[in-house]
Enzyme design. Structure first.
Site, mmCIF file in Angstrom:
data_model
loop_
_atom_site.group_PDB
_atom_site.id
_atom_site.type_symbol
_atom_site.label_atom_id
_atom_site.label_comp_id
_atom_site.label_asym_id
_atom_site.label_seq_id
_atom_site.Cartn_x
_atom_site.Cartn_y
_atom_site.Cartn_z
ATOM 1 N N HIS A 1 4.095 -2.651 -8.816
ATOM 2 C CA HIS A 1 3.268 -3.851 -8.751
ATOM 3 C C HIS A 1 2.670 -4.000 -10.146
ATOM 4 C CE1 HIS A 1 3.736 -3.266 -4.466
ATOM 5 N NE2 HIS A 1 3.017 -2.157 -4.488
ATOM 6 N N HIS B 1 7.133 -7.233 3.516
ATOM 7 C CA HIS B 1 6.132 -6.302 3.009
ATOM 8 C C HIS B 1 6.022 -5.051 3.846
ATOM 9 C CE1 HIS B 1 2.089 -4.566 2.490
ATOM 10 N NE2 HIS B 1 2.211 -4.921 1.224
ATOM 11 N N HIS C 1 7.644 -1.491 2.655
ATOM 12 C CA HIS C 1 6.716 -0.380 2.856
ATOM 13 C C HIS C 1 6.865 0.123 4.292
ATOM 14 C CE1 HIS C 1 3.915 -2.303 -0.356
ATOM 15 N NE2 HIS C 1 4.496 -1.248 -0.884
ATOM 16 N N GLU D 1 3.288 4.631 5.449
ATOM 17 C CA GLU D 1 2.534 5.101 4.282
ATOM 18 C C GLU D 1 1.222 5.767 4.683
ATOM 19 O OE1 GLU D 1 0.491 3.301 0.177
ATOM 20 O OE2 GLU D 1 1.443 1.956 1.620
ATOM 21 N N HIS E 1 7.539 4.836 0.300
ATOM 22 C CA HIS E 1 6.543 5.878 0.598
ATOM 23 C C HIS E 1 7.023 6.864 1.657
ATOM 24 C CE1 HIS E 1 3.955 3.834 -2.108
ATOM 25 N NE2 HIS E 1 3.748 2.804 -1.331
ATOM 26 N N ASP F 1 4.551 2.283 -8.726
ATOM 27 C CA ASP F 1 3.702 1.602 -7.745
ATOM 28 C C ASP F 1 2.471 0.960 -8.372
ATOM 29 O OD1 ASP F 1 2.512 0.691 -5.446
ATOM 30 O OD2 ASP F 1 2.535 2.589 -4.397
#
Length: 463
Positions: A65, A216, A241, A244, A278, A329
């Site tokens: 990001h 997402h 993701h 996580e 993750h 990340d």
């Protein structure tokens, strides 16, 4: 930055395929490796030629990001509740991005990409969820902020895989996005329009750059839409993701009657074009089952440690043939060597062991570096990750004059880079043949740094 010219790289030692070779001459043309000759004499007078002491494939950074680079170091104070976690950190992030302008996004991302290249990464996979104005209103150009990521890559010269993120809800219950999330949101129709606009915008970059899609998470996207979002990748990478945080696992389990990984394995066509980010909260059985799908685990060990996510079960993952990519990340610290080191040392801490990810054939550094190179290329949908004819010329030259590398064998030098070194051991980096890091420094460092300084001052003053 042009990749059109033909150039030559000669290396005293190079990791060609899976073997060390000596006196290796590579010919690079149109961004790719077009010829490899072993036992070639060194010739310092070759036109457009460069020499390296130890040459490696440069891994892709599998998850970034970019804008969060400007937050590094700003979130380490104890909050008023006294119970800080990923979720309290996220509130600071939301406040931060409320102030971001398109030009600031571009400058910050270019700086992060420059640091990735100087750390030894050859490409970047940008998990890009910042789409709209602070009010949530789209820009006149729906792809305005994606275009700023693309412009950053044009400045830095990094190979880019851009993943516009689909974000619909504030949780599994379908609640509306909160104030800090309004810049993320799209419905499926608008997301499809965004993807079309981004594909057109990416065409300004060299041919090694591309797009994919990113639902997402199971918290932020309706379960019924995940497959449709994956199909919009048109065969390209799909990233999400998954598993996580413990509260995330509990929320998904309450909503869907299954843990996140369990639900994904039962309901999605998980395979080699998928990268699950993750995966720090998997059961042993989930780890085995997910590893065997051929999907990539997108690991970001420094961020996962910083945010208290948990420890990825790397030993079990590799024992079951799992593939992995390394990403930065939140970009709190951009270092290929340190990410790899954190991956292995976290296994040692958990299991009271040493050399946790080594095999009888490969030392730890060699094994996880090669895994990151191969898995990063897969996660990026990029024909790189190996020094071979036909691959994109993503190359990393270590500085063998560094006092900790001098006179070491190739395997020991690679272990030393991973476990005792860092960015200062990276001498040169090529991204699809673009020689962007030369003699330890990015070729546009001064200009990129000046733009970054200008961008972050008002942001930090406003926090």
């Amino acid at each position: 930055m042009s990749q059109d010219q033909t150039t030559t790289v000669w290396a005293k030692t190079a990791l060609v395929g899976n073997e060390w070779q000596s006196n290796v001459q590579l010919t690079l043309s149109m961004g790719k490796i077009t010829r490899i000759i072993a036992n070639a004499p060194a010739d310092g007078h070759l036109a457009n030629g460069h020499q390296a002491a130890l040459l490696l494939p440069a891994p892709a950074n599998g998850h970034s990001h970019g804008f969060q680079r400007a937050m590094a170091g700003l979130s380490e104070a104890r909050g008023p509740s006294g119970q800080d976690s990923f979720w309290t950190w996220r509130q600071l992030m939301f406040r931060f991005l409320d102030h971001l302008t398109p030009l600031q996004v571009q400058a910050i991302t270019a700086y992060a990409q420059m640091e990735m290249l100087e750390a030894g990464f050859g490409a970047s996979v940008e998990f890009h969820y910042l789409h709209h104005q602070p009010s949530g209103q789209p820009y006149d150009d729906l792809a305005e902020l994606s275009a700023r990521i693309i412009a950053a890559a044009d400045i830095s010269g990094i190979g880019l895989t851009l993943l516009p993120v689909m974000y619909q809800y504030g949780g599994c219950d379908g609640r509306a996005l909160g104030r800090g999330q309004r810049r993320f949101g799209n419905d499926l129709d608008r997301y499809s329009q965004l993807m079309s606009a981004v594909r057109n915008a990416v065409r300004m970059l060299p041919d090694d750059c591309q797009t994919g899609t990113a639902p997402h998470s199971l918290r932020a996207v309706a379960a019924r839409d995940v497959q449709a979002i994956a199909e919009l990748a048109q065969g390209g990478p799909v990233h999400m993701h998954l598993a996580e945080q413990l509260p995330e696992v509990a929320e998904v389990q309450a909503a869907y009657g299954a843990r996140p990984v369990e639900w994904a394995l039962d309901n999605l066509p998980i395979g080699p074009n998928w990268s699950l980010i993750h995966l720090t909260q998997m059961t042993p059985q989930e780890t085995c089952d997910m590893a065997q799908t051929g999907a990539v685990a997108g690991l970001c060990p420094l961020t996962e440690a910083s945010l208290g996510d948990g420890i990825f079960d790397g030993v079990r993952w590799f024992e079951n043939g799992g593939r992995m990519a390394i990403g930065s990340d939140s970009n709190i610290r951009i270092s290929l060597a340190e990410e790899l080191r954190q991956l292995d040392t976290s296994q040692r801490l958990r299991d009271h062991s040493r050399a946790a990810l080594a095999t009888r054939q490969l030392s730890t550094g060699r094994r996880i570096f090669q895994a990151a190179a191969a898995g990063g290329a897969q996660a990026a949908g990029r024909g790189s990750g190996r020094i071979e004819v036909g691959a994109w010329a993503d190359l990393l030259a270590l500085d063998m004059s560094h006092p900790d590398l001098a006179d070491l064998s190739p395997n020991t030098a690679l272990d030393t880079f991973v476990f005792a070194g860092g960015n200062d051991m990276v001498r040169d980096v090529w991204s699809a043949g673009r020689h962007v890091v030369q003699d330890r420094q990015h070729i546009a460092r001064d200009a990129i740094t000046a733009a970054y300084r200008k961008a972050i001052k008002p942001l930090r003053d406003g926090l």
